[in-house]
Design a protein around this motif. Structure first.
Motif, PDB file in Angstrom:
ATOM      1  N   UNK A   1       0.731  -1.316   0.074  1.00  0.00           N
ATOM      2  CA  UNK A   1       0.131   0.195   0.003  1.00  0.00           C
ATOM      3  C   UNK A   1       0.950   1.388   0.128  1.00  0.00           C
ATOM      4  N   UNK A   2       0.812   1.846  -0.780  1.00  0.00           N
ATOM      5  CA  UNK A   2       1.813   3.059  -1.371  1.00  0.00           C
ATOM      6  C   UNK A   2       1.580   3.980  -0.069  1.00  0.00           C
ATOM      7  N   UNK A   3       0.380   4.338   0.526  1.00  0.00           N
ATOM      8  CA  UNK A   3       0.121   5.389   1.415  1.00  0.00           C
ATOM      9  C   UNK A   3       1.043   4.762   2.763  1.00  0.00           C
ATOM     10  N   UNK A   4       1.435   3.466   2.638  1.00  0.00           N
ATOM     11  CA  UNK A   4       2.152   3.231   3.979  1.00  0.00           C
ATOM     12  C   UNK A   4       3.479   3.332   3.877  1.00  0.00           C
ATOM     13  N   UNK A  56     -11.731   8.025  -7.696  1.00  0.00           N
ATOM     14  CA  UNK A  56     -12.618   7.390  -7.037  1.00  0.00           C
ATOM     15  C   UNK A  56     -12.751   7.668  -5.533  1.00  0.00           C
ATOM     16  N   UNK A  57     -13.505   6.938  -4.845  1.00  0.00           N
ATOM     17  CA  UNK A  57     -13.695   7.118  -3.706  1.00  0.00           C
ATOM     18  C   UNK A  57     -12.419   6.876  -2.617  1.00  0.00           C
ATOM     19  N   UNK A  58     -11.452   5.960  -3.165  1.00  0.00           N
ATOM     20  CA  UNK A  58     -10.320   5.770  -2.325  1.00  0.00           C
ATOM     21  C   UNK A  58      -8.959   6.528  -2.626  1.00  0.00           C
ATOM     22  N   UNK A  59      -9.362   7.701  -3.414  1.00  0.00           N
ATOM     23  CA  UNK A  59      -8.403   8.600  -3.894  1.00  0.00           C
ATOM     24  C   UNK A  59      -7.752   9.371  -2.755  1.00  0.00           C
ATOM     25  N   UNK A  92     -13.145  12.559  -7.732  1.00  0.00           N
ATOM     26  CA  UNK A  92     -12.971  12.059  -6.879  1.00  0.00           C
ATOM     27  C   UNK A  92     -13.497  13.086  -5.618  1.00  0.00           C
ATOM     28  N   UNK A  93     -14.153  12.895  -4.520  1.00  0.00           N
ATOM     29  CA  UNK A  93     -14.506  13.818  -3.713  1.00  0.00           C
ATOM     30  C   UNK A  93     -13.522  13.851  -2.311  1.00  0.00           C
ATOM     31  N   UNK A  94     -13.333  15.224  -1.906  1.00  0.00           N
ATOM     32  CA  UNK A  94     -12.299  15.124  -1.137  1.00  0.00           C
ATOM     33  C   UNK A  94     -13.002  16.285   0.201  1.00  0.00           C
ATOM     34  N   UNK A  95     -12.864  16.142   1.575  1.00  0.00           N
ATOM     35  CA  UNK A  95     -13.493  16.793   2.515  1.00  0.00           C
ATOM     36  C   UNK A  95     -12.570  18.146   2.730  1.00  0.00           C
TER      37      UNK A  95
END
Length: 332
Positions: free
Chosen positions: A220-223, A237-240, A259-262
């Motif tokens: 997992x790149x984010x790790x 998509x939602x996992x972005x 993709x949606x972001x908060x």
């Protein structure tokens, strides 16, 4: 002439190889005999009836419709007011995008001269047809804005992120159409490039200049990464949003697909999210063409299909894990 068209929305099976009239040309246009046409996501989005968009935003489509925006071919006729192109010139371009009137899945197409550039001499028509939409997308994200129109997804006008020597850029979905060009453009501008894709694409991406490779099927790149200046997420998509945490403060997320972001989360992290809707631009393609002629860019071609096999090309696209571009070749 022969062309692919469809009379109703549906799967790849609705694409028909039909006889249709050769188009006439109007002011500002040239007639191009198409040698190859690129296959892009908007082609199957429109074939499916634009179901990818919320129902209230879906346009009304007029059938029958000839899909396609990208093409490479030879000029057959030129309108009197067109300068810079002549009969016999080899050209390539993305026609009338955004929109549904590119009509490049055909043996001939009427093309706005402003959407065209001379084909780079070092690549053939199949390779050139794989360039316009994917590379213009990466170019307008990273190098030079193609328009001043706010994104339909954010309402904001994107400003290209200036990539400078020593910055670190992560490209997710790096082996696909936009991704493999984004890797090359970031490297050309002096960035340290991390490519994220599946195992079989590693050597392909390293040859294009990727400094590091992450196999998303095992890691997992984010790790494993952090302090990134720019993330180009061609998957979206939602996992972005998982890539937001790998950015350093002041970093930028560039999602190619919606993709949606908060906003509260991005503000807390001190990062920016920006996107575009790519637009036709012949002048930018001319600049891009010079990079091909200088050997600074390459085109990856995943597979080719004869024009009557357009349905099979769309089926291949739906399978994913594409390396570069899918291209249709005209029948001789």
């Amino acid at each position: 002439m022969k062309a692919i068209q469809f009379h109703e929305a549906g799967g790849p099976e609705v694409l028909r190889y039909d006889e249709v009239p050769v188009p006439g040309i109007g002011a500002g246009e040239v007639l191009v005999r198409v040698h190859a046409a690129g296959v892009n996501p908007p082609d199957w989005y429109v074939r499916e009836g634009m179901k990818v968009m919320p129902a209230e935003m879906r346009p009304t489509l007029d059938y029958p419709l000839i899909p396609g925006t990208d093409m490479s071919g030879v000029v057959e006729a030129v309108a009197p007011d067109v300068h810079g192109f002549a009969v016999g010139d080899e050209v390539f371009g993305m026609l009338r995008f955004p929109g549904f009137d590119g009509r490049t899945y055909a043996e001939y197409v009427a093309a706005p001269a402003s959407d065209l550039a001379h084909k780079p001499s070092g690549i053939d028509h199949v390779q050139a047809a794989g360039v316009p939409m994917a590379l213009l997308t990466a170019w307008q994200y990273l190098v030079e804005l193609g328009h001043e129109v706010p994104s339909p997804f954010t309402g904001q006008v994107h400003r290209p992120v200036p990539i400078t020597q020593g910055m670190t850029v992560l490209v997710n979905g790096a082996a696909g159409g936009v991704g493999h060009f984004a890797v090359q453009l970031a490297k050309w501008q002096g960035a340290h490039v991390i490519a994220v894709a599946s195992t079989r694409h590693e050597q392909f991406l390293r040859k294009l200049g990727a400094d590091e490779f992450i196999d998303y099927t095992t890691t997992r790149a984010a790790d494993v990464v952090s302090g990134i200046d720019v993330v180009i997420d061609t998957v979206g998509g939602p996992d972005s949003r998982r890539f937001l945490t790998v950015l350093k403060r002041g970093g930028t997320m560039l999602p190619v697909f919606f993709a949606e972001y908060d906003p509260e989360e991005t503000a807390r992290l001190g990062v920016t999210v920006s996107n575009i809707q790519v637009r036709s631009n012949g002048l930018q393609l001319a600049r891009i063409g010079r990079l091909f002629d200088e050997g600074k860019l390459q085109v990856g071609v995943d597979s080719t299909y004869a024009l009557p096999e357009a349905g099979s090309a769309h089926t291949r696209a739906a399978q994913g894990h594409i390396q570069g571009k899918i291209v249709l070749k005209m029948v001789a």
